[in-house]
Design a protein around this motif. Structure first.
Motif, PDB file in Angstrom:
ATOM      1  N   LYS A   1      -8.693   1.746   0.345  1.00  0.00           N
ATOM      2  CA  LYS A   1      -9.167   1.682  -1.034  1.00  0.00           C
ATOM      3  C   LYS A   1      -8.431   2.745  -1.838  1.00  0.00           C
ATOM      4  O   LYS A   1      -8.229   3.866  -1.372  1.00  0.00           O
ATOM      5  N   THR A   2      -8.036   2.404  -3.043  1.00  0.00           N
ATOM      6  CA  THR A   2      -7.304   3.337  -3.884  1.00  0.00           C
ATOM      7  C   THR A   2      -8.144   4.582  -4.182  1.00  0.00           C
ATOM      8  O   THR A   2      -9.339   4.477  -4.474  1.00  0.00           O
TER       9      THR A   2
ATOM     10  N   ASP B   1       0.856  -1.183   0.000  1.00  0.00           N
ATOM     11  CA  ASP B   1       0.000   0.000   0.000  1.00  0.00           C
ATOM     12  C   ASP B   1       0.895   1.237   0.000  1.00  0.00           C
ATOM     13  O   ASP B   1       1.931   1.266   0.678  1.00  0.00           O
TER      14      ASP B   1
ATOM     15  N   THR C   1      -2.789  -0.815  -2.743  1.00  0.00           N
ATOM     16  CA  THR C   1      -3.595   0.382  -2.976  1.00  0.00           C
ATOM     17  C   THR C   1      -2.688   1.607  -3.071  1.00  0.00           C
ATOM     18  O   THR C   1      -1.509   1.558  -2.690  1.00  0.00           O
TER      19      THR C   1
END
Length: 292
Positions: free
Chosen positions: A280-281, A212, A243
């Protein structure tokens, strides 16, 4: 946390005689070496972060910076990359640490990107914070990156002074404040060539899929254009399962002057969501109304 243990370390550099990389190891508790223990690598203003992270961390100076001896070079990112490798090997052998989180700022970010993409240990991290990281090496935002035909800069009086120094002396003496002390570095034309030719495009194809990533950039950054953060978002957003979150800070400069506690809060919140696997991206804090 009151129980943290801070230890200054001097790591002998195998490539340079009488040179040790100086850094500070922050531990939640003084434990015996144990293979696989997680640790974070961090830089610059992130002493504040190290004191609040829920894990051990190590922050250090590249050669020629602050307490680590050596010659600082504007285009010396290959030396910086070697320094990261030396630090990682030392922490792994001496303490049994595995690098889990890397936090880089500016030059530290672009070198960390390369290490993550080219090492087995880098590919295994679970998180990376890219603060004020440069992507376009040939585009500058201020005097710091200029005086070279490959680098595009605006016409300013301070830039003209650099040009005069380069023409008259063959180098320019740059005198920034480091750790509240004024230091002097000589910058030569070949340093600018090495800097301008440092490749960052590898992140599109070589950055590992799992970590991430949080990119933080100030919209008032006069050293690295904030649009570079958007380029990194474009390069990293499509990875899975990893992400990417982008956070642009209004009125923040390159070093987040006066905003460093805010930066630390953002990183800690992001890392907590990473631990909960709820990231979440997208734009950081999506759906949350800010102050207008």
């Amino acid at each position: 946390m009151a129980n943290r243990i801070s230890t200054k370390l001097a790591i002998p550099h195998p490539a340079e005689v009488d040179c040790s990389i100086v850094g500070v190891l922050e531990q939640l508790s003084e434990l015996k070496p144990c293979p696989g223990r997680k640790i974070a690598l961090d830089y610059l203003f992130l002493k504040r972060l190290a004191h609040r992270l829920p894990m051990d961390s190590f922050r250090f100076d590249f050669r020629g910076n602050h307490e680590t001896p050596g010659v600082w070079k504007q285009g010396g990112m290959d030396d910086d990359l070697e320094d990261i490798r030396v630090v990682v090997d030392f922490l792994k052998v001496r303490y049994g640490y595995a690098i889990d989180l890397v936090v880089g700022h500016s030059r530290g970010s672009i070198v960390a990107f390369r290490w993550i993409c080219t090492s087995e240990e880098g590919a295994s991290i679970s998180g990376f914070v890219n603060a004020s990281g440069r992507y376009r090496m040939k585009v500058c935002g201020s005097i710091f990156f200029l005086i070279h035909p490959l680098i595009r800069c605006s016409e300013r009086e301070d830039i003209k002074q650099w040009q005069r120094s380069m023409s008259a002396e063959g180098h320019h003496v740059w005198s920034p404040m480091v750790a509240r002390k004024q230091v002097s570095f000589k910058i030569y034309p070949e340093d600018m060539t090495n800097f301008a030719n440092w490749d960052t495009s590898f992140v599109w194809d070589s950055f590992p899929a799992s970590p991430d990533v949080l990119t933080i950039h100030g919209l008032s950054d006069m050293a690295v254009p904030s649009y570079d953060a958007i380029i990194y978002a474009r390069a990293l957003n499509e990875r899975v399962p990893g992400t990417h979150n982008l956070h642009l800070m209004e009125d923040a400069d390159h070093n987040f002057t006066g905003r460093q506690d805010e930066v630390v809060d953002i990183i800690l919140e992001w890392w907590d969501k990473h631990a909960q696997r709820t990231l979440k991206t997208g734009i950081w804090m999506s759906g949350i109304r800010g102050k207008l």
